[in-house]
Motif scaffolding. Structure first.
Motif, PDB file in Angstrom:
ATOM      1  N   ALA A  65       0.828  -1.203   0.000  1.00  0.00           N
ATOM      2  CA  ALA A  65       0.000   0.000   0.000  1.00  0.00           C
ATOM      3  C   ALA A  65       0.864   1.254   0.000  1.00  0.00           C
ATOM      4  O   ALA A  65       2.071   1.207   0.235  1.00  0.00           O
ATOM      5  CB  ALA A  65      -0.905  -0.005   1.225  1.00  0.00           C
ATOM      6  N   LYS A  66       0.220   2.382  -0.240  1.00  0.00           N
ATOM      7  CA  LYS A  66       0.882   3.673  -0.114  1.00  0.00           C
ATOM      8  C   LYS A  66       1.152   3.936   1.363  1.00  0.00           C
ATOM      9  O   LYS A  66       0.342   3.591   2.218  1.00  0.00           O
ATOM     10  CB  LYS A  66      -0.018   4.768  -0.689  1.00  0.00           C
ATOM     11  CG  LYS A  66       0.592   6.141  -0.640  1.00  0.00           C
ATOM     12  CD  LYS A  66      -0.341   7.184  -1.221  1.00  0.00           C
ATOM     13  CE  LYS A  66       0.272   8.558  -1.019  1.00  0.00           C
ATOM     14  NZ  LYS A  66      -0.605   9.634  -1.441  1.00  0.00           N
ATOM     15  N   VAL A  94      -3.507   3.610   9.476  1.00  0.00           N
ATOM     16  CA  VAL A  94      -2.891   2.385   8.978  1.00  0.00           C
ATOM     17  C   VAL A  94      -3.569   1.187   9.638  1.00  0.00           C
ATOM     18  O   VAL A  94      -4.168   1.316  10.701  1.00  0.00           O
ATOM     19  CB  VAL A  94      -1.366   2.355   9.255  1.00  0.00           C
ATOM     20  CG1 VAL A  94      -0.646   3.408   8.431  1.00  0.00           C
ATOM     21  CG2 VAL A  94      -1.062   2.547  10.720  1.00  0.00           C
ATOM     22  N   PRO A  95      -3.446   0.004   9.017  1.00  0.00           N
ATOM     23  CA  PRO A  95      -4.123  -1.164   9.587  1.00  0.00           C
ATOM     24  C   PRO A  95      -3.515  -1.681  10.895  1.00  0.00           C
ATOM     25  O   PRO A  95      -4.127  -2.485  11.583  1.00  0.00           O
ATOM     26  CB  PRO A  95      -4.011  -2.228   8.490  1.00  0.00           C
ATOM     27  CG  PRO A  95      -3.016  -1.727   7.519  1.00  0.00           C
ATOM     28  CD  PRO A  95      -2.872  -0.260   7.727  1.00  0.00           C
ATOM     29  N   ALA A 134       6.107  -3.054  15.257  1.00  0.00           N
ATOM     30  CA  ALA A 134       4.768  -3.112  14.680  1.00  0.00           C
ATOM     31  C   ALA A 134       3.867  -4.046  15.481  1.00  0.00           C
ATOM     32  O   ALA A 134       4.306  -5.106  15.922  1.00  0.00           O
ATOM     33  CB  ALA A 134       4.855  -3.593  13.232  1.00  0.00           C
ATOM     34  N   GLU A 135       2.631  -3.618  15.658  1.00  0.00           N
ATOM     35  CA  GLU A 135       1.613  -4.449  16.310  1.00  0.00           C
ATOM     36  C   GLU A 135       0.937  -5.274  15.224  1.00  0.00           C
ATOM     37  O   GLU A 135      -0.039  -4.841  14.612  1.00  0.00           O
ATOM     38  CB  GLU A 135       0.580  -3.577  17.031  1.00  0.00           C
ATOM     39  CG  GLU A 135       1.079  -2.942  18.284  1.00  0.00           C
ATOM     40  CD  GLU A 135       1.313  -3.932  19.416  1.00  0.00           C
ATOM     41  OE1 GLU A 135       0.765  -5.047  19.385  1.00  0.00           O
ATOM     42  OE2 GLU A 135       2.069  -3.583  20.331  1.00  0.00           O
ATOM     43  N   MET A 182      -0.931 -10.966   9.738  1.00  0.00           N
ATOM     44  CA  MET A 182      -0.175  -9.821   9.215  1.00  0.00           C
ATOM     45  C   MET A 182       1.325 -10.061   9.359  1.00  0.00           C
ATOM     46  O   MET A 182       2.103  -9.688   8.500  1.00  0.00           O
ATOM     47  CB  MET A 182      -0.577  -8.531   9.932  1.00  0.00           C
ATOM     48  CG  MET A 182      -1.946  -8.019   9.566  1.00  0.00           C
ATOM     49  SD  MET A 182      -2.097  -7.552   7.837  1.00  0.00           S
ATOM     50  CE  MET A 182      -1.033  -6.121   7.788  1.00  0.00           C
ATOM     51  N   LYS A 183       1.731 -10.678  10.462  1.00  0.00           N
ATOM     52  CA  LYS A 183       3.144 -10.964  10.669  1.00  0.00           C
ATOM     53  C   LYS A 183       3.669 -11.890   9.576  1.00  0.00           C
ATOM     54  O   LYS A 183       4.754 -11.676   9.041  1.00  0.00           O
ATOM     55  CB  LYS A 183       3.368 -11.578  12.051  1.00  0.00           C
ATOM     56  CG  LYS A 183       4.832 -11.762  12.390  1.00  0.00           C
ATOM     57  CD  LYS A 183       5.007 -12.211  13.822  1.00  0.00           C
ATOM     58  CE  LYS A 183       6.486 -12.350  14.151  1.00  0.00           C
ATOM     59  NZ  LYS A 183       6.704 -12.630  15.555  1.00  0.00           N
ATOM     60  N   MET A 184       2.882 -12.906   9.227  1.00  0.00           N
ATOM     61  CA  MET A 184       3.292 -13.835   8.174  1.00  0.00           C
ATOM     62  C   MET A 184       3.446 -13.112   6.839  1.00  0.00           C
ATOM     63  O   MET A 184       4.352 -13.415   6.064  1.00  0.00           O
ATOM     64  CB  MET A 184       2.275 -14.973   8.049  1.00  0.00           C
ATOM     65  CG  MET A 184       2.328 -15.946   9.204  1.00  0.00           C
ATOM     66  SD  MET A 184       1.011 -17.183   9.209  1.00  0.00           S
ATOM     67  CE  MET A 184       0.903 -17.691   7.528  1.00  0.00           C
TER      68      MET A 184
END
Length: 133
Positions: A53-54, A76-77, A102-103, A108-110
């Motif tokens: 993403a941007k 942000v997500p 980052a949380e 998302m980590k994968m």
């Protein structure tokens, strides 16, 4: 909390390395080839990375000759902080560290951990290359 980091010794004084990192306009030089649509000021940067993403970041904090902390300037997500730290290594060398915190949930980590590590590795490598020219 996912932490991704890397560091490098740059053969330049800490004030010079910090000065470069404290200005977002310089960060375009640290980006990988996949980055495009760059726009920046001293305090903000906006860009896109191919297949991602941007991104828009801003300086959250500057501690002179020590640390520059960046965070998202748009929604942000997940929560993320980018932290450049610089430490003198004698009079003419600096240890520069980039830490991304980052949380990320497991999914998302994968997806994000490997590209983030690649970005961090590229940025510290380019910092050394650019400042030691």
């Amino acid at each position: 909390m996912t932490v991704i980091d890397n560091q490098v010794v740059v053969n330049r004084p800490v004030a010079e390395v910090y000065g470069f990192l404290a200005d977002c306009n310089n960060h375009q030089q640290l980006m990988p080839e996949e980055a495009y649509n760059w726009s920046s000021t001293r305090d903000t940067a906006s860009f896109a990375i191919k297949n991602m993403a941007k991104l828009s970041i801003k300086v959250n904090n500057r501690n002179e000759n020590s640390e520059v902390v960046f965070g998202p300037s748009e929604k942000v997500p997940f929560d993320v902080t980018l932290r450049w730290r610089v430490e003198p290594q004698g009079d003419h060398a600096t240890l520069a560290s980039l830490v991304v915190e980052a949380e990320l949930n497991m999914m998302m980590k994968m997806l994000a951990a490997k590209p983030l590590q690649k970005l961090v590795d590229a940025q510290v490598g380019k910092l050394k290359e650019i400042l030691e020219k």
